[in-house]
Design an enzyme around this catalytic site. Structure first.
Site, PDB file in Angstrom:
ATOM      1  CG  LEU A  34       0.841   7.155  -8.139  1.00  0.00           C
ATOM      2  CD1 LEU A  34       0.036   5.913  -7.820  1.00  0.00           C
ATOM      3  CD2 LEU A  34      -0.061   8.261  -8.648  1.00  0.00           C
ATOM      4  N   GLY A  35       4.242   8.516  -5.325  1.00  0.00           N
ATOM      5  CA  GLY A  35       4.763   8.966  -4.044  1.00  0.00           C
ATOM      6  C   GLY A  35       5.878   8.046  -3.588  1.00  0.00           C
ATOM      7  N   GLY A  36       6.533   8.488  -2.556  1.00  0.00           N
ATOM      8  CA  GLY A  36       7.619   7.663  -2.027  1.00  0.00           C
ATOM      9  C   GLY A  36       7.538   7.691  -0.523  1.00  0.00           C
ATOM     10  N   GLY A  37       8.080   6.682   0.091  1.00  0.00           N
ATOM     11  CA  GLY A  37       8.052   6.668   1.549  1.00  0.00           C
ATOM     12  C   GLY A  37       9.284   5.988   2.080  1.00  0.00           C
ATOM     13  CG  PHE A  39       8.522   0.832   4.235  1.00  0.00           C
ATOM     14  CD1 PHE A  39       9.415   0.338   5.168  1.00  0.00           C
ATOM     15  CD2 PHE A  39       7.403   1.504   4.682  1.00  0.00           C
ATOM     16  CE1 PHE A  39       9.189   0.482   6.523  1.00  0.00           C
ATOM     17  CE2 PHE A  39       7.161   1.650   6.039  1.00  0.00           C
ATOM     18  CZ  PHE A  39       8.063   1.139   6.952  1.00  0.00           C
ATOM     19  N   GLY A  40       9.872   2.459   0.069  1.00  0.00           N
ATOM     20  CA  GLY A  40      10.031   2.336  -1.379  1.00  0.00           C
ATOM     21  C   GLY A  40       9.202   3.381  -2.095  1.00  0.00           C
ATOM     22  CB  VAL A  42       3.268   4.455  -4.433  1.00  0.00           C
ATOM     23  CG1 VAL A  42       1.924   3.958  -4.939  1.00  0.00           C
ATOM     24  CG2 VAL A  42       3.462   4.062  -2.968  1.00  0.00           C
ATOM     25  CE  LYS A  57       3.697   1.000   1.139  1.00  0.00           C
ATOM     26  NZ  LYS A  57       2.773   1.308   2.230  1.00  0.00           N
ATOM     27  CG  ASP A 149       1.901   6.606   9.800  1.00  0.00           C
ATOM     28  OD1 ASP A 149       2.172   7.632  10.466  1.00  0.00           O
ATOM     29  OD2 ASP A 149       2.483   6.322   8.733  1.00  0.00           O
TER      30      ASP A 149
HETATM   31  P1  ATP Z   1       5.366   6.952   4.366  1.00  0.00           P
HETATM   32  O1  ATP Z   1       6.827   6.748   4.577  1.00  0.00           O
HETATM   33  O2  ATP Z   1       5.020   8.402   4.010  1.00  0.00           O
HETATM   34  O3  ATP Z   1       4.506   6.405   5.471  1.00  0.00           O
HETATM   35  P2  ATP Z   1       4.910   4.616   2.705  1.00  0.00           P
HETATM   36  O4  ATP Z   1       6.211   4.091   2.213  1.00  0.00           O
HETATM   37  O5  ATP Z   1       4.296   3.891   3.838  1.00  0.00           O
HETATM   38  O6  ATP Z   1       4.979   6.177   3.007  1.00  0.00           O
HETATM   39  P3  ATP Z   1       2.390   5.064   1.322  1.00  0.00           P
HETATM   40  O7  ATP Z   1       2.048   6.124   2.334  1.00  0.00           O
HETATM   41  O8  ATP Z   1       1.516   3.868   1.261  1.00  0.00           O
HETATM   42  O9  ATP Z   1       3.925   4.615   1.454  1.00  0.00           O
HETATM   43  O10 ATP Z   1       2.430   5.760  -0.098  1.00  0.00           O
HETATM   44  C1  ATP Z   1       3.289   6.859  -0.410  1.00  0.00           C
HETATM   45  C2  ATP Z   1       2.540   7.861  -1.271  1.00  0.00           C
HETATM   46  O11 ATP Z   1       2.112   7.236  -2.510  1.00  0.00           O
HETATM   47  C3  ATP Z   1       1.242   8.398  -0.662  1.00  0.00           C
HETATM   48  O12 ATP Z   1       1.473   9.509   0.182  1.00  0.00           O
HETATM   49  C4  ATP Z   1       0.410   8.741  -1.884  1.00  0.00           C
HETATM   50  O13 ATP Z   1       0.722  10.032  -2.355  1.00  0.00           O
HETATM   51  C5  ATP Z   1       0.833   7.695  -2.914  1.00  0.00           C
HETATM   52  N1  ATP Z   1      -0.115   6.564  -2.923  1.00  0.00           N
HETATM   53  C6  ATP Z   1      -0.083   5.503  -2.076  1.00  0.00           C
HETATM   54  N2  ATP Z   1      -1.098   4.654  -2.328  1.00  0.00           N
HETATM   55  C7  ATP Z   1      -1.796   5.169  -3.358  1.00  0.00           C
HETATM   56  C8  ATP Z   1      -2.969   4.741  -4.092  1.00  0.00           C
HETATM   57  N3  ATP Z   1      -3.586   3.616  -3.780  1.00  0.00           N
HETATM   58  N4  ATP Z   1      -3.405   5.513  -5.113  1.00  0.00           N
HETATM   59  C9  ATP Z   1      -2.749   6.663  -5.415  1.00  0.00           C
HETATM   60  N5  ATP Z   1      -1.652   7.122  -4.766  1.00  0.00           N
HETATM   61  C10 ATP Z   1      -1.170   6.397  -3.757  1.00  0.00           C
END
Ligand code: ATP
Length: 339
Positions: A34-37, A39-40, A42, A57, A149
């Site tokens: 679904l996405g990446g950030g 820390f890892g 999702v 996540k 954030d």
């Molecule tokens: P960042 O480095 O951008 O702050 P992060 O590692 O903290 O990211 P999240 O922001 O929690 O991670 O999630 C990354 C992406 O995953 C989100 O931008 C979103 O697109 C997707 N995502 C996260 N949580 C959900 C959810 N509960 N349902 C659907 N998609 C999600």
């Protein structure tokens, strides 16, 4: 439609991090990311026993601090029982990772959705989105939590149709005690408040600055402080150097501009609280306004450009990281990174 979003498909729970075997309880889709950030990643996932669809996540445990950070994230999410704030379902620790299982929302990022050519973005739509974000923030602040954030990527749509949104990513959120002087040095430059950039004390109003920036962007498609590089962006923030671009804001109401002007204020005490935002005329009488105003906002075209640039930047950084990784693995040393 300004009805509140549906609550999570499970009742709010107090989650404690536990050790466990993920695969015996959850089907985690390694392909469906679904996405990446930072820390890892999702992933989508289903609980085997109930068939409940969730978002998992997966956080890599790289340093000693990683677990501490996740424990903070869990602690914060345990406080937040609200339909505009993503809900936590479970948290499992394995030798190499910690996995947070959360309510899954399938509509994708708000900005991605509203740039679609088929989406007719009006100012009333923006009011509906901003109202819900403010409802979520008001509850968070009531529970003494700062998000720290808030940015467009952390606002997700509940579904591909409708207007319901939820705030995600409590990875940088902190419990707030006004007696303690909390300072932070993280976040995303474009949305940082002057007090964060200056490494001064943060408070509830720090989130409200970001709310102002997000609203400005929804209305105009422009990022008010974005410079050619991070240093320029941060300098713009420090100088609180922003204005309403005449052409883009031409068709935007005075109420909307007043709303933004009462949030993007350098002096923390001058900013509206989430509760005050919800009382502001711009966020009220929406049904009446919806009957009168159906004009498409110019911001949609500019927002599309913004989202495209952000996607390109993310991919570019990803490719650079992959190339650096290739170099390291082929040379077998960290010198390729300049370490
Ligand atoms: P960042 O480095 O951008 O702050 P992060 O590692 O903290 O990211 P999240 O922001 O929690 O991670 O999630 C990354 C992406 O995953 C989100 O931008 C979103 O697109 C997707 N995502 C996260 N949580 C959900 C959810 N509960 N349902 C659907 N998609 C999600």
């Amino acid at each position: 439609d300004d009805v509140p979003p549906p609550p999570a498909p499970f009742a709010h729970r107090i989650v404690t991090l536990r050790s466990g075997d993920v695969s015996s309880q959850f089907n985690l889709s390694s392909k469906d990311i679904l996405g990446g950030g930072k820390f890892g990643e999702v992933h989508t996932c289903t609980e085997k026993q109930t068939g409940l669809k969730l978002a998992a996540k997966v956080i890599r445990k790289q340093g000693a601090k990683d677990k501490e950070m996740v424990l903070l994230e869990i602690d914060v999410m345990n406080q937040l029982n609200h339909r505009n704030l993503i809900q936590l379902y479970d948290a499992i620790e394995t030798p190499r990772e910690i996995i947070l299982f959360m309510e899954f929302v399938e509509g994708g990022e708000l900005f991605e959705r509203i740039i679609d050519d088929d989406y007719h973005l009006t100012e009333v739509d923006c009011m509906v989105f901003v109202r819900q974000i403010c409802e979520g923030i008001r509850f968070m602040h009531h529970m003494h939590v700062l998000h720290l954030d808030l940015k467009p990527e952390n606002i997700l749509c509940v579904a591909a149709t409708g207007h319901m949104v939820k705030i995600i990513d409590f990875g940088l959120a902190r419990r707030y005690n006004p007696q303690e002087k909390l300072k932070v040095n993280f976040g995303t430059p474009e949305f940082l408040s002057p007090e964060v950039v200056n490494y001064e004390q943060v408070s509830y109003s720090t989130d409200m600055w970001s709310m102002g920036v997000i609203t400005y962007m929804l209305l105009s498609g422009l990022s008010p402080f974005l410079g050619d590089n991070d240093t320029e962006t941060l300098n713009n923030v420090l100088a609180a150097n922003w204005y309403f671009d005449e052409e883009t804001f031409e068709s935007v109401s005075d109420e909307a501009k007043d709303f933004v002007s009462n949030l993007i204020i350098k002096e923390k005490s001058g900013r509206m609280s989430a509760g005050q935002c919800l009382q502001h005329p711009w966020l009220n009488n929406l049904a009446e306004k919806a009957k009168r105003c159906n004009r498409r906002l110019k911001s949609q075209v500019l927002l599309k450009k913004y989202v495209m640039r952000r996607r390109w930047k993310k991919n570019f950084i990803g490719v650079c990281a992959a190339n650096r990784f290739k170099k390291i693995t082929s040379s077998g040393s960290l010198t390729a990174l300049g370490v």
